[in-house]
Scaffold this motif. Structure first.
Motif, PDB file in Angstrom:
ATOM      1  N   UNK A 195    -130.249 111.533  32.683  1.00 18.89           N
ATOM      2  CA  UNK A 195    -130.595 112.911  32.331  1.00 18.89           C
ATOM      3  C   UNK A 195    -132.065 113.198  32.576  1.00 18.89           C
ATOM      4  N   UNK A 196    -132.893 112.146  32.555  1.00 14.21           N
ATOM      5  CA  UNK A 196    -134.291 112.264  32.955  1.00 14.21           C
ATOM      6  C   UNK A 196    -134.504 111.275  34.103  1.00 14.21           C
ATOM      7  N   UNK A 197    -134.278 111.710  35.342  1.00 13.15           N
ATOM      8  CA  UNK A 197    -134.287 110.760  36.468  1.00 13.15           C
ATOM      9  C   UNK A 197    -135.627 110.100  36.700  1.00 13.15           C
ATOM     10  N   UNK A 225    -131.394 118.247  35.749  1.00 15.05           N
ATOM     11  CA  UNK A 225    -130.707 117.746  34.562  1.00 15.05           C
ATOM     12  C   UNK A 225    -131.673 117.583  33.396  1.00 15.05           C
ATOM     13  N   UNK A 226    -132.923 117.304  33.704  1.00 22.94           N
ATOM     14  CA  UNK A 226    -133.934 117.132  32.656  1.00 22.94           C
ATOM     15  C   UNK A 226    -134.632 118.436  32.332  1.00 22.94           C
ATOM     16  N   UNK A 227    -134.897 119.272  33.340  1.00 22.60           N
ATOM     17  CA  UNK A 227    -135.722 120.454  33.115  1.00 22.60           C
ATOM     18  C   UNK A 227    -134.945 121.644  32.565  1.00 22.60           C
ATOM     19  N   UNK A 228    -133.665 121.742  32.849  1.00 20.80           N
ATOM     20  CA  UNK A 228    -132.899 122.890  32.351  1.00 20.80           C
ATOM     21  C   UNK A 228    -132.887 122.942  30.822  1.00 20.80           C
ATOM     22  N   UNK A 259    -135.101 121.726  28.868  1.00 18.06           N
ATOM     23  CA  UNK A 259    -136.469 122.036  28.486  1.00 18.06           C
ATOM     24  C   UNK A 259    -136.818 123.493  28.691  1.00 18.06           C
ATOM     25  N   UNK A 260    -136.365 124.071  29.807  1.00 17.55           N
ATOM     26  CA  UNK A 260    -136.611 125.491  30.058  1.00 17.55           C
ATOM     27  C   UNK A 260    -135.920 126.345  29.007  1.00 17.55           C
ATOM     28  N   UNK A 261    -134.722 125.963  28.625  1.00 23.85           N
ATOM     29  CA  UNK A 261    -134.025 126.693  27.571  1.00 23.85           C
ATOM     30  C   UNK A 261    -134.829 126.686  26.279  1.00 23.85           C
ATOM     31  N   UNK A 262    -135.340 125.522  25.906  1.00 25.47           N
ATOM     32  CA  UNK A 262    -136.121 125.430  24.669  1.00 25.47           C
ATOM     33  C   UNK A 262    -137.389 126.253  24.717  1.00 25.47           C
ATOM     34  N   UNK A 263    -138.088 126.227  25.858  1.00 25.11           N
ATOM     35  CA  UNK A 263    -139.347 126.967  25.965  1.00 25.11           C
ATOM     36  C   UNK A 263    -139.127 128.475  25.996  1.00 25.11           C
ATOM     37  N   UNK A 264    -138.158 128.935  26.777  1.00 26.90           N
ATOM     38  CA  UNK A 264    -137.941 130.371  26.886  1.00 26.90           C
ATOM     39  C   UNK A 264    -137.444 130.981  25.591  1.00 26.90           C
ATOM     40  N   UNK A 265    -136.528 130.287  24.929  1.00 23.24           N
ATOM     41  CA  UNK A 265    -136.031 130.822  23.662  1.00 23.24           C
ATOM     42  C   UNK A 265    -137.135 130.852  22.608  1.00 23.24           C
ATOM     43  N   UNK A 266    -137.992 129.837  22.612  1.00 24.58           N
ATOM     44  CA  UNK A 266    -139.124 129.848  21.683  1.00 24.58           C
ATOM     45  C   UNK A 266    -140.091 130.963  22.025  1.00 24.58           C
ATOM     46  N   UNK A 267    -140.323 131.173  23.321  1.00 25.52           N
ATOM     47  CA  UNK A 267    -141.250 132.213  23.752  1.00 25.52           C
ATOM     48  C   UNK A 267    -140.756 133.594  23.346  1.00 25.52           C
ATOM     49  N   UNK A 291    -145.676 119.729  25.493  1.00 24.53           N
ATOM     50  CA  UNK A 291    -146.280 118.404  25.562  1.00 24.53           C
ATOM     51  C   UNK A 291    -145.589 117.367  24.691  1.00 24.53           C
ATOM     52  N   UNK A 292    -145.050 117.783  23.552  1.00 23.83           N
ATOM     53  CA  UNK A 292    -144.585 116.822  22.552  1.00 23.83           C
ATOM     54  C   UNK A 292    -143.082 116.857  22.327  1.00 23.83           C
ATOM     55  N   UNK A 293    -142.335 117.547  23.158  1.00 20.95           N
ATOM     56  CA  UNK A 293    -140.890 117.633  22.949  1.00 20.95           C
ATOM     57  C   UNK A 293    -140.112 116.708  23.867  1.00 20.95           C
ATOM     58  N   UNK A 294    -140.788 115.971  24.723  1.00 14.44           N
ATOM     59  CA  UNK A 294    -140.107 115.077  25.643  1.00 14.44           C
ATOM     60  C   UNK A 294    -139.765 115.698  26.978  1.00 14.44           C
ATOM     61  N   UNK A 295    -140.220 116.933  27.235  1.00 14.12           N
ATOM     62  CA  UNK A 295    -139.923 117.568  28.520  1.00 14.12           C
ATOM     63  C   UNK A 295    -140.689 116.883  29.653  1.00 14.12           C
ATOM     64  N   UNK A 296    -141.987 116.684  29.439  1.00 11.96           N
ATOM     65  CA  UNK A 296    -142.838 116.132  30.481  1.00 11.96           C
ATOM     66  C   UNK A 296    -143.113 114.648  30.294  1.00 11.96           C
ATOM     67  N   UNK A 297    -143.223 114.208  29.050  1.00  8.82           N
ATOM     68  CA  UNK A 297    -143.608 112.834  28.772  1.00  8.82           C
ATOM     69  C   UNK A 297    -142.594 112.218  27.813  1.00  8.82           C
TER      70      UNK A 297
END
Length: 356
Positions: free
Chosen positions: A120-122, A160-163, A165-173, A285-291
């Motif tokens: 899921x995070x290639x 598979x990894x970014x979708x 994350x994008x959902x989490x960021x956009x809904x929060x925004x 930064x801290x949700x596991x999207x990038x790191x």
């Protein structure tokens, strides 16, 4: 010249009297510099490893000990079949599995090693595999051929990894930032008092202002799911109803955060700064999207536990990509539900107190 310095003095008092704004303006850049400069790391560390072997010969044991002795891997489980190891990865108990061929030491001609990793995070999966291959090869004069299989993401698509994350960021925004700015705008312009003298209760006024953002968030959610499935090729393996219910819970949590920010913020500028720098950037930064979270220092792992996006992204990956039942995401659902109750209770209590 005297008038000039008087104007400077007045502007200085106007800026420095708002303590919250000062903390945001000067505190957050320091925090971000520390995060980017020292804390955030893309190195793989503390990978939970499962070992699959039918016989524990001396060469297999040496290879396992070499992996366990490194700072990158920790051997936690030993199983006899790959299916058991895959079940551990599916349950989030292991991050990776190493499968040894039968009679690994006694049959050099058929000696092989297979790596099972969460696809899921290639990027993280490939990095973990490369680390393990290097550790094994460095200790063997005649290294065994290795095989690799990406679970849940055989094509190794980054979507598979970014979708999730994008959902989490956009809904929060949409939910948190826009709601907080909208309410702060009413307070800043003085129109909130006009609304409060109306026959409608203050709580109903807040709910009425949040409903459009709720509908907008649902539209964004549907759009993301359709695009991810039909354009990006991301599967919807799990129950679509469970995905929507978990997303609705996250939307309610984000709306509660927006209400809490609007209580703290007196102006639209402060609301934007608080929402953007205290919610959006830590979400990235801290949700596991990038790191990977397990590679962060222990204190940041604790901080990431209070990030709503971390739990939402983990739950959506399980439901949407892994295709597990909602019971497997019960921990994430429980954490988001508790966060929603606590934040909404505090926000409503503070909102009523400030308006009385």
């Amino acid at each position: 010249m005297k008038q000039f310095w008087s104007f400077v003095h007045k502007e200085s008092k106007h800026i420095f009297r708002d303590t919250r704004t000062m903390v945001i303006l000067f505190g957050m850049p320091v925090v971000m510099m520390l995060l980017f400069g020292f804390a955030i790391s893309t190195d793989v560390k503390n990978v939970r490893l499962a070992v699959v072997t039918s016989s524990m010969d001396h060469l297999t044991q040496q290879t396992i000990d070499r992996l366990n002795a490194s700072e990158y891997f920790t051997v936690l489980y030993r199983t006899s079949t790959p299916a058991e190891a895959e079940h551990l990865i599916r349950d989030q108990k292991a991050d990776m599995a190493v499968v040894f061929s039968s009679q690994f030491a006694n049959r050099p001609d058929t000696r092989s090693i297979q790596f099972l990793t969460d696809g899921t995070d290639p990027n993280t999966g490939l990095t973990r595999t490369a680390y393990a291959q290097q550790i094994i090869a460095s200790g063997n004069s005649h290294p065994a051929p290795t095989l690799q299989r990406m679970l849940y993401n055989p094509q190794m698509k980054s979507a598979y990894n970014f979708v999730p994350g994008i959902m989490g960021m956009l809904l929060m925004l949409i939910c948190a930032m826009m709601t907080s700015v909208s309410i702060a705008k009413e307070k800043e312009r003085g129109t909130m008092e006009v609304l409060l003298v109306s026959p409608m209760r203050p709580l109903m006024i807040i709910i009425a202002k949040a409903v459009p953002y709720l509908a907008l968030s649902l539209g964004i959610l549907i759009t993301i799911l359709l695009m991810s499935h039909y354009i990006l090729g991301v599967p919807l393996q799990g129950n679509i109803v469970a995905i929507f219910l978990v997303s609705m819970l996250y939307i309610l949590l984000a709306l509660s955060l927006g209400l809490l920010v609007s209580v703290v913020a007196k102006t639209q500028l402060v609301a934007m700064l608080v929402s953007g720098m205290l919610l959006l950037l830590p979400c990235i930064l801290l949700s596991g999207i990038m790191y990977p979270i397990e590679s962060m220092p222990a204190i940041l792992q604790w901080v990431s536990a209070i990030m709503p996006a971390r739990w939402f992204i983990a739950a959506i990956k399980k439901l949407m990509i892994m295709g597990v039942s909602w019971q497997m995401a019960l921990q994430e659902i429980t954490v988001m539900a508790v966060m929603t109750i606590i934040i909404l209770t505090i926000a409503l209590a503070k909102f009523k107190t400030r308006l009385e």
